[in-house]
Design a protein around this motif. Sequence first.
Motif, PDB file in Angstrom:
ATOM      1  N   ALA A 180       0.832  -1.200   0.000  1.00 12.18           N
ATOM      2  CA  ALA A 180       0.000   0.000   0.000  1.00 12.18           C
ATOM      3  C   ALA A 180       0.870   1.256   0.000  1.00 12.18           C
ATOM      4  CB  ALA A 180      -0.923  -0.007   1.218  1.00 12.18           C
ATOM      5  N   ALA A 181       1.902   1.265   0.843  1.00 10.60           N
ATOM      6  CA  ALA A 181       2.804   2.411   0.905  1.00 10.60           C
ATOM      7  C   ALA A 181       3.496   2.632  -0.430  1.00 10.60           C
ATOM      8  CB  ALA A 181       3.833   2.202   2.014  1.00 10.60           C
ATOM      9  N   ARG A 182       3.937   1.559  -1.032  1.00 12.23           N
ATOM     10  CA  ARG A 182       4.631   1.678  -2.318  1.00 12.23           C
ATOM     11  C   ARG A 182       3.714   2.282  -3.378  1.00 12.23           C
ATOM     12  NH1 ARG A 182       6.463  -3.136  -6.383  1.00 12.23           N
ATOM     13  NH2 ARG A 182       7.962  -1.958  -7.607  1.00 12.23           N
ATOM     14  N   ALA A 183       2.482   1.802  -3.446  1.00  6.70           N
ATOM     15  CA  ALA A 183       1.543   2.296  -4.450  1.00  6.70           C
ATOM     16  C   ALA A 183       1.231   3.770  -4.238  1.00  6.70           C
ATOM     17  CB  ALA A 183       0.257   1.466  -4.412  1.00  6.70           C
ATOM     18  N   LEU A 184       0.984   4.155  -2.988  1.00  8.51           N
ATOM     19  CA  LEU A 184       0.602   5.539  -2.717  1.00  8.51           C
ATOM     20  C   LEU A 184       1.769   6.503  -2.915  1.00  8.51           C
ATOM     21  CD1 LEU A 184      -1.703   5.069   0.386  1.00  8.51           C
ATOM     22  CD2 LEU A 184      -2.375   5.852  -1.884  1.00  8.51           C
ATOM     23  N   ILE A 185       2.966   6.099  -2.513  1.00  9.01           N
ATOM     24  CA  ILE A 185       4.110   7.000  -2.642  1.00  9.01           C
ATOM     25  C   ILE A 185       4.540   7.150  -4.099  1.00  9.01           C
ATOM     26  CG2 ILE A 185       6.553   7.296  -2.070  1.00  9.01           C
ATOM     27  CD1 ILE A 185       5.883   6.125   0.700  1.00  9.01           C
ATOM     28  N   ILE A 186       4.598   6.052  -4.831  1.00  6.86           N
ATOM     29  CA  ILE A 186       4.962   6.154  -6.248  1.00  6.86           C
ATOM     30  C   ILE A 186       3.947   7.017  -6.994  1.00  6.86           C
ATOM     31  CG2 ILE A 186       5.163   4.877  -8.412  1.00  6.86           C
ATOM     32  CD1 ILE A 186       6.430   2.594  -6.832  1.00  6.86           C
ATOM     33  N   THR A 187       2.665   6.762  -6.755  1.00 12.01           N
ATOM     34  CA  THR A 187       1.620   7.532  -7.419  1.00 12.01           C
ATOM     35  C   THR A 187       1.634   8.992  -6.966  1.00 12.01           C
ATOM     36  OG1 THR A 187       0.201   5.574  -7.589  1.00 12.01           O
ATOM     37  CG2 THR A 187      -0.859   7.727  -7.827  1.00 12.01           C
ATOM     38  N   GLY A 188       1.679   9.201  -5.642  1.00 12.52           N
ATOM     39  CA  GLY A 188       1.607  10.549  -5.103  1.00 12.52           C
ATOM     40  C   GLY A 188       2.775  11.416  -5.508  1.00 12.52           C
ATOM     41  N   TYR A 189       3.995  10.871  -5.451  1.00 10.15           N
ATOM     42  CA  TYR A 189       5.167  11.694  -5.741  1.00 10.15           C
ATOM     43  C   TYR A 189       5.371  11.900  -7.242  1.00 10.15           C
ATOM     44  CZ  TYR A 189       6.669  12.537  -1.041  1.00 10.15           C
ATOM     45  OH  TYR A 189       6.728  13.018   0.248  1.00 10.15           O
ATOM     46  N   THR A 190       4.994  10.930  -8.043  1.00 13.09           N
ATOM     47  CA  THR A 190       5.036  11.150  -9.485  1.00 13.09           C
ATOM     48  C   THR A 190       4.050  12.243  -9.870  1.00 13.09           C
ATOM     49  OG1 THR A 190       5.675   8.849  -9.914  1.00 13.09           O
ATOM     50  CG2 THR A 190       4.709  10.087 -11.743  1.00 13.09           C
ATOM     51  N   LEU A 191       2.826  12.140  -9.350  1.00 13.55           N
ATOM     52  CA  LEU A 191       1.799  13.130  -9.660  1.00 13.55           C
ATOM     53  C   LEU A 191       2.177  14.515  -9.134  1.00 13.55           C
ATOM     54  CD1 LEU A 191      -1.002  13.411 -10.948  1.00 13.55           C
ATOM     55  CD2 LEU A 191      -1.994  12.919  -8.702  1.00 13.55           C
ATOM     56  N   SER A 192       2.687  14.564  -7.903  1.00 11.23           N
ATOM     57  CA  SER A 192       3.062  15.843  -7.316  1.00 11.23           C
ATOM     58  C   SER A 192       4.153  16.522  -8.128  1.00 11.23           C
ATOM     59  CB  SER A 192       3.535  15.645  -5.871  1.00 11.23           C
ATOM     60  OG  SER A 192       3.865  16.875  -5.267  1.00 11.23           O
ATOM     61  N   GLY A 193       5.171  15.770  -8.500  1.00  7.11           N
ATOM     62  CA  GLY A 193       6.270  16.349  -9.259  1.00  7.11           C
ATOM     63  C   GLY A 193       5.858  16.813 -10.637  1.00  7.11           C
ATOM     64  N   VAL A 194       5.099  15.987 -11.343  1.00  6.87           N
ATOM     65  CA  VAL A 194       4.684  16.335 -12.703  1.00  6.87           C
ATOM     66  C   VAL A 194       3.764  17.553 -12.689  1.00  6.87           C
ATOM     67  CG1 VAL A 194       3.308  15.546 -14.670  1.00  6.87           C
ATOM     68  CG2 VAL A 194       5.007  14.021 -13.642  1.00  6.87           C
ATOM     69  N   LEU A 195       2.848  17.610 -11.733  1.00  5.80           N
ATOM     70  CA  LEU A 195       1.915  18.731 -11.685  1.00  5.80           C
ATOM     71  C   LEU A 195       2.588  20.027 -11.234  1.00  5.80           C
ATOM     72  CD1 LEU A 195      -1.345  17.074 -10.363  1.00  5.80           C
ATOM     73  CD2 LEU A 195      -0.890  17.977 -12.642  1.00  5.80           C
ATOM     74  N   LEU A 196       3.661  19.923 -10.481  1.00  3.75           N
ATOM     75  CA  LEU A 196       4.396  21.128 -10.118  1.00  3.75           C
ATOM     76  C   LEU A 196       4.976  21.790 -11.361  1.00  3.75           C
ATOM     77  CD1 LEU A 196       5.304  22.857  -7.717  1.00  3.75           C
ATOM     78  CD2 LEU A 196       7.379  21.445  -7.596  1.00  3.75           C
ATOM     79  N   LEU A 197       5.550  20.998 -12.237  1.00  3.90           N
ATOM     80  CA  LEU A 197       6.068  21.543 -13.488  1.00  3.90           C
ATOM     81  C   LEU A 197       4.931  22.012 -14.390  1.00  3.90           C
ATOM     82  CD1 LEU A 197       8.444  22.165 -15.324  1.00  3.90           C
ATOM     83  CD2 LEU A 197       8.365  19.799 -16.141  1.00  3.90           C
ATOM     84  N   ALA A 198       3.822  21.265 -14.382  1.00  7.04           N
ATOM     85  CA  ALA A 198       2.666  21.667 -15.183  1.00  7.04           C
ATOM     86  C   ALA A 198       2.155  23.032 -14.734  1.00  7.04           C
ATOM     87  CB  ALA A 198       1.558  20.618 -15.072  1.00  7.04           C
ATOM     88  N   ALA A 199       2.206  23.298 -13.435  1.00  3.35           N
ATOM     89  CA  ALA A 199       1.779  24.601 -12.928  1.00  3.35           C
ATOM     90  C   ALA A 199       2.658  25.716 -13.473  1.00  3.35           C
ATOM     91  CB  ALA A 199       1.807  24.604 -11.401  1.00  3.35           C
ATOM     92  N   ALA A 200       3.952  25.469 -13.509  1.00  3.54           N
ATOM     93  CA  ALA A 200       4.874  26.481 -14.021  1.00  3.54           C
ATOM     94  C   ALA A 200       4.657  26.746 -15.501  1.00  3.54           C
ATOM     95  CB  ALA A 200       6.316  26.046 -13.771  1.00  3.54           C
ATOM     96  N   MET A 201       4.216  25.741 -16.233  1.00  2.01           N
ATOM     97  CA  MET A 201       4.024  25.865 -17.675  1.00  2.01           C
ATOM     98  C   MET A 201       2.599  26.231 -18.056  1.00  2.01           C
ATOM     99  SD  MET A 201       7.081  25.157 -18.717  1.00  2.01           S
ATOM    100  CE  MET A 201       6.843  24.899 -20.478  1.00  2.01           C
ATOM    101  N   ALA A 202       1.693  26.264 -17.096  1.00  5.66           N
ATOM    102  CA  ALA A 202       0.276  26.483 -17.381  1.00  5.66           C
ATOM    103  C   ALA A 202       0.049  27.842 -18.037  1.00  5.66           C
ATOM    104  CB  ALA A 202      -0.540  26.376 -16.104  1.00  5.66           C
ATOM    105  N   PRO A 203      -0.802  27.909 -19.047  1.00  5.80           N
ATOM    106  CA  PRO A 203      -1.025  29.175 -19.748  1.00  5.80           C
ATOM    107  C   PRO A 203      -1.977  30.125 -19.022  1.00  5.80           C
ATOM    108  CG  PRO A 203      -2.326  27.436 -20.753  1.00  5.80           C
ATOM    109  CD  PRO A 203      -1.489  26.779 -19.707  1.00  5.80           C
ATOM    110  N   SER A 204      -2.675  29.657 -18.005  1.00  6.85           N
ATOM    111  CA  SER A 204      -3.637  30.511 -17.314  1.00  6.85           C
ATOM    112  C   SER A 204      -3.482  30.373 -15.806  1.00  6.85           C
ATOM    113  CB  SER A 204      -5.069  30.142 -17.711  1.00  6.85           C
ATOM    114  OG  SER A 204      -5.406  28.854 -17.224  1.00  6.85           O
ATOM    115  N   ARG A 205      -3.935  31.389 -15.076  1.00  2.77           N
ATOM    116  CA  ARG A 205      -3.859  31.348 -13.617  1.00  2.77           C
ATOM    117  C   ARG A 205      -4.728  30.238 -13.016  1.00  2.77           C
ATOM    118  NH1 ARG A 205      -4.141  37.380 -11.141  1.00  2.77           N
ATOM    119  NH2 ARG A 205      -6.238  37.253 -12.030  1.00  2.77           N
TER     120      ARG A 205
END
Length: 206
Positions: free
Chosen positions: A77-102
Amino acid sequence: GWLRPEVLLLSLSYISEGYLLFVFISWLYIYLVEVRHFTLAGGGIIASLPWIAAIAATPLGGYLSDRLAARFSRTAAARALIITGYTLSGVLLLAAAMAPSRPLAVLSLSVSLAALYLAESSFWTTATLIAREDAGAVAGLMNTVGILGGIASNSLVPLLVSRFGHRGWILAFASGTAMGLFCAAIWAFFGRRMSAPHALSPAKAL
């Protein structure tokens, strides 16, 4: 002993927690005002939204962990949540920086922080499972390494922004993406170690 390879890997992976968390603690408001051009008051209100999302995600992470552990094991359970959570968190952080709108940037930031907190309890559960009677020492080591990640974040982000300006924010958020993927990669290996015979069975882990 409590300095087993899995303990060291757990602690190393937690450096990403501190790094990503302090991007939000120290720089979210400044980013919203300087880059996304919210007013001082508006930026403060908007900066609260990712934290509200994180408050909702924290108990959800515990609930999902219990459900997955009942079917598989605590470490699975820990492995699934951490892999999913940290991949999503990291990717969306960059997506926020690249987002065209507020609005899209704020949504990405909110889900990014929520994903980080979705996985938070899994680190502490795993520390208890693998350390047993040494849980206090292992949790202390893990948390210390996490703080080092926060120090690194607070040191690198202003250097990038002062050197590269607007592009520096993209690079700073991209460094958070790299740290999220770094954590997920460790857990892709770490989870396999935890499925070894010395790990607790699902029944004992519950």
